[in-house]
Design a protein around this motif. Structure first.
Motif, PDB file in Angstrom:
ATOM      1  N   ALA A 253       0.826  -1.209   0.000  1.00 30.94           N
ATOM      2  CA  ALA A 253       0.000   0.000   0.000  1.00 30.94           C
ATOM      3  C   ALA A 253       0.861   1.261   0.000  1.00 30.94           C
ATOM      4  O   ALA A 253       1.964   1.283   0.550  1.00 30.94           O
ATOM      5  CB  ALA A 253      -0.918   0.009   1.208  1.00 30.94           C
ATOM      6  N   THR A 254       0.336   2.299  -0.592  1.00 32.99           N
ATOM      7  CA  THR A 254       0.935   3.630  -0.503  1.00 32.99           C
ATOM      8  C   THR A 254       0.137   4.412   0.529  1.00 32.99           C
ATOM      9  O   THR A 254      -1.047   4.694   0.332  1.00 32.99           O
ATOM     10  CB  THR A 254       0.885   4.360  -1.856  1.00 32.99           C
ATOM     11  N   VAL A 255       0.766   4.735   1.657  1.00 27.42           N
ATOM     12  CA  VAL A 255       0.043   5.355   2.765  1.00 27.42           C
ATOM     13  C   VAL A 255       0.735   6.636   3.207  1.00 27.42           C
ATOM     14  O   VAL A 255       1.910   6.855   2.944  1.00 27.42           O
ATOM     15  CB  VAL A 255      -0.078   4.394   3.969  1.00 27.42           C
ATOM     16  N   ALA A 256      -0.030   7.473   3.886  1.00 31.10           N
ATOM     17  CA  ALA A 256       0.483   8.706   4.470  1.00 31.10           C
ATOM     18  C   ALA A 256      -0.180   8.895   5.818  1.00 31.10           C
ATOM     19  O   ALA A 256      -1.255   8.347   6.088  1.00 31.10           O
ATOM     20  CB  ALA A 256       0.190   9.894   3.558  1.00 31.10           C
ATOM     21  N   ARG A 257       0.437   9.674   6.674  1.00 30.01           N
ATOM     22  CA  ARG A 257      -0.164   9.967   7.959  1.00 30.01           C
ATOM     23  C   ARG A 257      -1.356  10.904   7.779  1.00 30.01           C
ATOM     24  O   ARG A 257      -1.385  11.722   6.875  1.00 30.01           O
ATOM     25  CB  ARG A 257       0.856  10.587   8.902  1.00 30.01           C
ATOM     26  N   GLY A 258      -2.328  10.765   8.675  1.00 26.45           N
ATOM     27  CA  GLY A 258      -3.504  11.613   8.623  1.00 26.45           C
ATOM     28  C   GLY A 258      -4.727  10.849   8.170  1.00 26.45           C
ATOM     29  O   GLY A 258      -4.683   9.628   7.943  1.00 26.45           O
ATOM     30  N   GLU A 259      -5.844  11.570   8.042  1.00 26.15           N
ATOM     31  CA  GLU A 259      -7.111  10.963   7.666  1.00 26.15           C
ATOM     32  C   GLU A 259      -7.984  12.000   6.980  1.00 26.15           C
ATOM     33  O   GLU A 259      -7.812  13.207   7.187  1.00 26.15           O
ATOM     34  CB  GLU A 259      -7.817  10.421   8.914  1.00 26.15           C
ATOM     35  N   PRO A 260      -8.932  11.565   6.168  1.00 25.96           N
ATOM     36  CA  PRO A 260      -9.881  12.507   5.554  1.00 25.96           C
ATOM     37  C   PRO A 260     -10.818  13.096   6.614  1.00 25.96           C
ATOM     38  O   PRO A 260     -10.920  12.593   7.726  1.00 25.96           O
ATOM     39  CB  PRO A 260     -10.665  11.629   4.560  1.00 25.96           C
ATOM     40  N   ASP A 261     -11.513  14.149   6.230  1.00 28.44           N
ATOM     41  CA  ASP A 261     -12.533  14.724   7.104  1.00 28.44           C
ATOM     42  C   ASP A 261     -13.669  13.725   7.313  1.00 28.44           C
ATOM     43  O   ASP A 261     -13.978  12.925   6.433  1.00 28.44           O
ATOM     44  CB  ASP A 261     -13.104  16.004   6.496  1.00 28.44           C
ATOM     45  N   ARG A 262     -14.259  13.778   8.473  1.00 30.75           N
ATOM     46  CA  ARG A 262     -15.428  12.972   8.836  1.00 30.75           C
ATOM     47  C   ARG A 262     -15.141  11.468   8.723  1.00 30.75           C
ATOM     48  O   ARG A 262     -15.939  10.692   8.235  1.00 30.75           O
ATOM     49  CB  ARG A 262     -16.642  13.361   8.003  1.00 30.75           C
ATOM     50  N   SER A 263     -13.944  11.086   9.200  1.00 32.03           N
ATOM     51  CA  SER A 263     -13.547   9.677   9.209  1.00 32.03           C
ATOM     52  C   SER A 263     -14.151   8.953  10.405  1.00 32.03           C
ATOM     53  O   SER A 263     -14.572   9.576  11.384  1.00 32.03           O
ATOM     54  CB  SER A 263     -12.024   9.556   9.283  1.00 32.03           C
ATOM     55  N   PHE A 264     -14.165   7.611  10.338  1.00 27.74           N
ATOM     56  CA  PHE A 264     -14.553   6.830  11.501  1.00 27.74           C
ATOM     57  C   PHE A 264     -13.493   7.006  12.586  1.00 27.74           C
ATOM     58  O   PHE A 264     -12.312   7.172  12.304  1.00 27.74           O
ATOM     59  CB  PHE A 264     -14.751   5.351  11.151  1.00 27.74           C
ATOM     60  N   CYS A 265     -13.933   6.997  13.836  1.00 33.18           N
ATOM     61  CA  CYS A 265     -13.051   7.140  14.994  1.00 33.18           C
ATOM     62  C   CYS A 265     -11.960   8.182  14.732  1.00 33.18           C
ATOM     63  O   CYS A 265     -10.774   7.858  14.724  1.00 33.18           O
ATOM     64  CB  CYS A 265     -12.420   5.801  15.358  1.00 33.18           C
ATOM     65  N   PRO A 266     -12.355   9.430  14.501  1.00 34.17           N
ATOM     66  CA  PRO A 266     -11.365  10.440  14.133  1.00 34.17           C
ATOM     67  C   PRO A 266     -10.295  10.633  15.200  1.00 34.17           C
ATOM     68  O   PRO A 266     -10.568  10.600  16.399  1.00 34.17           O
ATOM     69  CB  PRO A 266     -12.210  11.709  13.961  1.00 34.17           C
ATOM     70  N   GLY A 267      -9.058  10.814  14.737  1.00 35.16           N
ATOM     71  CA  GLY A 267      -7.930  11.021  15.640  1.00 35.16           C
ATOM     72  C   GLY A 267      -6.686  11.346  14.845  1.00 35.16           C
ATOM     73  O   GLY A 267      -6.602  11.043  13.657  1.00 35.16           O
ATOM     74  N   LYS A 268      -5.710  11.944  15.510  1.00 31.16           N
ATOM     75  CA  LYS A 268      -4.524  12.400  14.781  1.00 31.16           C
ATOM     76  C   LYS A 268      -3.534  11.279  14.489  1.00 31.16           C
ATOM     77  O   LYS A 268      -2.604  11.471  13.708  1.00 31.16           O
ATOM     78  CB  LYS A 268      -3.835  13.527  15.538  1.00 31.16           C
ATOM     79  N   HIS A 269      -3.730  10.111  15.107  1.00 31.78           N
ATOM     80  CA  HIS A 269      -2.805   9.004  14.874  1.00 31.78           C
ATOM     81  C   HIS A 269      -3.460   8.006  13.920  1.00 31.78           C
ATOM     82  O   HIS A 269      -3.958   6.953  14.317  1.00 31.78           O
ATOM     83  CB  HIS A 269      -2.424   8.356  16.199  1.00 31.78           C
TER      84      HIS A 269
END
Length: 235
Positions: free
Chosen positions: A120-136
């Motif tokens: 997979a190609t991944v990066a830190r962070g998450e889109p807006d309105r994600s499940f269980c939102p958090g900075k990690h």
């Protein structure tokens, strides 16, 4: 390092195995790792239980075949479909070995490397309105993984979930949409991603292998089965 392998079909028994990781780490003064596929459930966070729609959210989960449970780490609800990958690492902290942010940083980096190993190609962070939102969190085509931590006096438990396949991605988005609506938490079903959607494998067993290998990091291991750990936890 102790490494617990295998899943149990009973949700309560499977959760007892994970709770036992902390006791093992404290008793042996060694890290204890588990990477597995939990049985189907929706794990609600503590903040969920204070929501006006909490009971309706639990009913919604049960109506869709997901056992509702409460977890001691993390924020909002997380869905495990039966093929969702989870990991839990219990580490002894006596003597001031590392801080909360150090453990988050190391776990996020280790998990990111594992998912890259899985293609997979991944990066830190998450889109807006994600499940269980958090900075990690880690993202690709959407949120792929989230990490939480619970700290005790002599240990810390770092855990998280990883969505492997696009079918898992769709299942999680479908069940969490009405659950989050009941909780009154913003959620975008399109924000959910997977290892497969980010260009990697769709096979959760390969994801488990990659995550386990990265967290072991060449250490000598003492393997235990989930059944053994459960038996040791019985009164």
């Amino acid at each position: 390092m102790y490494v617990v392998r295998g899943s149990l079909s009973d949700v309560d028994d499977d959760r007892r195995v994970t709770r036992q990781l902390v006791s093992t780490a404290e008793r042996t003064d060694e890290p204890t790792l588990r990477v597995w596929m939990p049985p189907r459930q929706i794990a609600f966070g503590r903040r969920d239980s204070a929501a006006d729609g909490y009971e309706r959210a639990r009913e919604t989960a049960a109506e869709r075949g997901y056992t509702p449970v409460e977890r001691s780490v993390g924020g909002s609800a997380v869905a495990y479909t039966g093929s969702t990958v989870a990991f839990a690492l219990a580490v002894p902290t006596a003597g001031g070995r590392g801080g909360i942010e150090d453990r988050y940083r190391e776990a996020t980096s280790t998990l990111g490397h594992a998912l890259e190993t899985a293609g997979a190609t991944v990066a830190r962070g998450e889109p807006d309105r994600s499940f269980c939102p958090g900075k990690h969190s880690l993202q690709g085509d959407g949120k792929i993984a989230g990490i939480a931590q619970r700290v005790r006096r002599e240990s810390a438990l770092i855990g998280g979930c990883v969505l492997a396949s696009e079918s898992d991605e769709r299942a999680v988005a479908t069940v969490l949409d009405p659950v989050y609506t009941a909780l009154g938490v913003p959620f975008d079903p399109e924000s959910v991603g997977s290892v497969e959607g980010a260009g990697g494998t769709a096979d959760p067993e390969r994801v488990i292998e990659a995550v386990e290998t990265e967290f072991i990091d060449g250490r000598e291991i003492a393997p235990l089965s989930a059944d053994e750990v459960l038996e040791d936890d019985r009164p």
